[in-house]
Design a protein around this motif. Structure first.
Motif, short mmCIF file in Angstrom:
data_model
loop_
_atom_site.label_atom_id
_atom_site.label_comp_id
_atom_site.label_asym_id
_atom_site.label_seq_id
_atom_site.Cartn_x
_atom_site.Cartn_y
_atom_site.Cartn_z
N LEU A 174 14.95 -1.07 -5.96
CA LEU A 174 14.29 -1.53 -7.20
C LEU A 174 14.16 -3.06 -7.21
O LEU A 174 13.13 -3.60 -7.60
CB LEU A 174 15.07 -1.05 -8.42
N ARG A 213 13.96 -5.01 -4.63
CA ARG A 213 12.95 -5.39 -3.65
C ARG A 213 11.54 -5.19 -4.22
O ARG A 213 10.66 -6.04 -4.05
CB ARG A 213 13.12 -4.53 -2.39
N LEU A 214 11.33 -4.08 -4.92
CA LEU A 214 10.02 -3.83 -5.52
C LEU A 214 9.71 -4.90 -6.57
O LEU A 214 8.58 -5.37 -6.67
CB LEU A 214 9.99 -2.43 -6.16
N ARG A 259 10.71 -7.97 -6.56
CA ARG A 259 10.36 -9.17 -5.80
C ARG A 259 8.91 -9.07 -5.32
O ARG A 259 8.14 -10.02 -5.42
CB ARG A 259 11.30 -9.31 -4.61
N ASP A 260 8.56 -7.90 -4.79
CA ASP A 260 7.19 -7.65 -4.33
C ASP A 260 6.20 -7.89 -5.47
O ASP A 260 5.17 -8.55 -5.29
CB ASP A 260 7.02 -6.19 -3.90
N ILE A 261 6.50 -7.31 -6.61
CA ILE A 261 5.60 -7.38 -7.76
C ILE A 261 5.34 -8.83 -8.16
O ILE A 261 4.22 -9.22 -8.48
CB ILE A 261 6.17 -6.57 -8.95
N LYS A 321 2.50 -11.42 -6.08
CA LYS A 321 1.03 -11.48 -6.15
C LYS A 321 0.55 -11.20 -7.56
O LYS A 321 1.08 -10.32 -8.24
CB LYS A 321 0.42 -10.41 -5.22
N LYS A 362 -2.09 -9.65 -8.52
CA LYS A 362 -2.57 -8.28 -8.63
C LYS A 362 -1.41 -7.30 -8.88
O LYS A 362 -1.51 -6.40 -9.71
CB LYS A 362 -3.28 -7.92 -7.32
N TYR A 363 -0.32 -7.52 -8.15
CA TYR A 363 0.84 -6.65 -8.32
C TYR A 363 1.49 -6.89 -9.69
O TYR A 363 2.01 -5.96 -10.32
CB TYR A 363 1.88 -6.89 -7.22
N LEU A 376 0.01 -7.61 -12.40
CA LEU A 376 -0.79 -6.87 -13.38
C LEU A 376 -0.41 -5.38 -13.34
O LEU A 376 -0.19 -4.74 -14.38
CB LEU A 376 -2.28 -7.05 -13.04
N GLY A 377 -0.32 -4.85 -12.12
CA GLY A 377 0.11 -3.45 -11.97
C GLY A 377 1.49 -3.25 -12.58
O GLY A 377 1.74 -2.26 -13.27
N GLY A 378 2.38 -4.20 -12.31
CA GLY A 378 3.74 -4.11 -12.83
C GLY A 378 3.76 -4.11 -14.35
O GLY A 378 4.58 -3.43 -14.98
N LEU A 417 1.47 -2.88 -16.28
CA LEU A 417 1.06 -1.53 -16.72
C LEU A 417 2.22 -0.53 -16.58
O LEU A 417 2.30 0.44 -17.31
CB LEU A 417 -0.14 -1.05 -15.88
N MET A 418 3.10 -0.79 -15.61
CA MET A 418 4.18 0.16 -15.33
C MET A 418 5.52 -0.31 -15.88
O MET A 418 6.56 0.24 -15.51
CB MET A 418 4.30 0.34 -13.82
N LEU A 456 -3.39 -0.63 -8.31
CA LEU A 456 -3.30 -2.07 -8.04
C LEU A 456 -2.22 -2.38 -7.01
O LEU A 456 -2.31 -3.34 -6.26
CB LEU A 456 -3.01 -2.84 -9.33
N MET A 457 -1.19 -1.53 -6.99
CA MET A 457 -0.05 -1.80 -6.11
C MET A 457 -0.06 -0.92 -4.87
O MET A 457 0.95 -0.84 -4.17
CB MET A 457 1.24 -1.57 -6.88
#
Lengths: 337, 337
Positions: free
Chosen positions: A247, A249-250, A252-254, A257, A259-260, A262-264, A266-267, B266-267
């Protein structure tokens, strides 16, 4: 029901324990609680919360037991510590049914082993924490650290005790039992596992489903894992650590960027719910099974909610008559073998 | 360099092995490969791929060893199986330096132990798989299943062999070594761990950093974990299973709501990259350390890329002189104790 709560030794003591006790009393009208710890500090919290009830008793024992104490020494020398004092009351006071502590695990096991009797026929007490599996239910691990050296007969008893625990605490009927091993087939592993496998197959009253490999731990196929305390401990902590690290790591990924991100966004709710789902504090404390009295070890980092859950867990084990069931099943098992 | 590749026993045999070998040959001009298995099927794949090179030799041994074979029986009775034939060549043919197999682990360990000599001074061979830690690097676990009963001295040797392995295969200088235990403090665990701790502290040439709890496995603090084969196996498989189950659960979550689906879109690339990052097949096979010849056990589910990686891994261990380094360090350690 009368339950002792050790109010020292946790990361959030004594507030977590005192406030957790107050919450548990609200939910359980037939419950009485003995708070053991620094009387002045306990009274201060109760006053601040404006709690006045005859269902709370306070015992002054201000010394703290810590993870740095050598277990045996602490049991012998720290007699005025809240934990050792609580254990003594648990043994001596017949009106007391159970104990909850967020303090040092090693000392608690040593104190219970030395001072509290085991259920007739039980060879060794065992820890059984509850872990969220990814199918949505809990999975128990018995033992997860109380015993590093075990025999096949002990593993058999861990299966019996854990079965009653999962039924009483989580209402899982006929829980599916797996033996932690390094392969699925009956002949896999060392002599200990091979002999335990044979014993588990013919144990009455348990639903033995064969060997479990560690990679199946969280897939929902098993409700209870039987293990020696060393590998059971490795299993629980590894699952906990891995889920957390994935979790992290994800996350950190989010953040890496737009784009990520924004996705994050939403989630966000989904991730929050998952974090809550995987939060071990929500799954109650770790019961020390096989003792004549009910003992629940809460996480050191327990807050008031987690402590409330641990206290209510002790209530459920008492009301469900878990210890009586364990006694009967162990006797039946001894008779048949 | 001449490497034997066992072309039976994997989920994708013999295509994975034959095609993996062809890929490895392309990258490594000084490499020669002996393919052992069903000659007709091997030739069929080579013809289809239009491969004609004097650097490939084929040995016909069409019988297969499986996970259901009892290891010792398979070694004695299945002499015409590709694996046992390959092991015999590895022993008898001095021009052969290494072997790669995606076949049954138990049989491979038994065959190697019975037929291939150990490096002088090495008490037991050990498996050392490589796992992706969540900080981005690999972490090795030695042993992870070759030995269930170990002594403190064996754990010490696992640390030495694993150190050379991490340095040679992954270029990690002075890898940080942790002893898998149920607590951080020196006195935690059983006698085995306490004695191993003392030995590891004074072992020359390793960077011992103390006990490691299973929850720290993937946080990047350690490069190499020393463990008995049972708990090492539990550690690896639990981490693998948990990471997979968490990702599966998130996928299910994402599909449960339109809003999350949009976020997931997006992700998409991020999740794909993470799945690839956590894919064990990308981390090479599992080396069986301590044998006089280099042996790499690929995952049963290896495809041609994973098999290529395993073959190249064997090349690196040969070129880096890992076995010579292990021999010297074991001798030095024996001298000093």
């Amino acid at each position: 029901m009368k339950i002792i709560v050790d109010c020292l030794g946790g990361d959030n003591s004594p507030a977590a324990e005192v406030e957790g006790a107050v919450l548990a009393l609200k939910n359980n009208k037939d419950l009485r609680i003995v708070l053991v710890g620094d009387e002045e500090k306990i009274r201060e919290i109760l006053t601040r919360r404006r709690v006045r009830t005859p269902r709370i008793e306070i015992v002054h024992a201000p010394e703290e037991v810590t993870g740095n104490d050598k277990p045996i020494d602490a049991v012998r020398l720290k007699k005025n510590s809240s934990m050792i004092r609580a254990i003594r009351m648990l043994r001596e006071d017949e009106s007391v049914d159970a104990m909850v502590s967020n303090g040092a695990t090693g000392v608690l096991v040593a104190a219970a082993t030395l001072r509290i009797g085991r259920i007739e026929g039980v060879r060794r007490p065992a820890f059984c924490p509850m872990v969220p599996n990814m199918a949505g239910g809990p999975v128990g691990v018995c033992d997860s650290g109380a015993n590093v050296d075990v025999t096949p007969e002990m593993l058999q008893q861990f299966a019996i005790m854990g079965t009653h625990y999962m039924e009483t605490f989580r209402g899982i009927k006929n829980p599916k039992v797996g033996l932690l091993n390094i392969g699925k087939e009956e002949e896999k592993g060392d002599d200990l596992r091979r002999e335990a496998y044979k014993l588990l197959e013919k144990t009455p009253g348990i639903n033995f489903c064969g060997n479990m490999e560690a990679r199946e731990f969280l897939n929902g196929e098993f409700d209870l894992v039987v293990a020696d305390g060393f590998s059971g401990n490795v299993l629980c902590k590894c699952a906990e650590g891995t889920a957390l690290e994935v979790l992290k790591r994800l996350k950190r990924d989010i953040n890496s960027k737009k784009k990520y991100q924004l996705g994050g966004l939403l989630m966000k709710k989904m991730f929050q719910e998952e974090k809550e789902f995987m939060n071990y504090l929500n799954y109650g404390g770790c019961a020390l099974l096989g003792m004549e009295k009910v003992i629940v070890k809460g996480h050191g980092s327990s807050d008031r909610i987690a402590t409330k859950v641990s206290i209510e867990q002790a209530c459920m084990l008492l009301k469900g008559g878990m210890n009586e069931k364990i006694r009967d099943s162990i006797a039946l098992c001894d008779q048949e073998s």
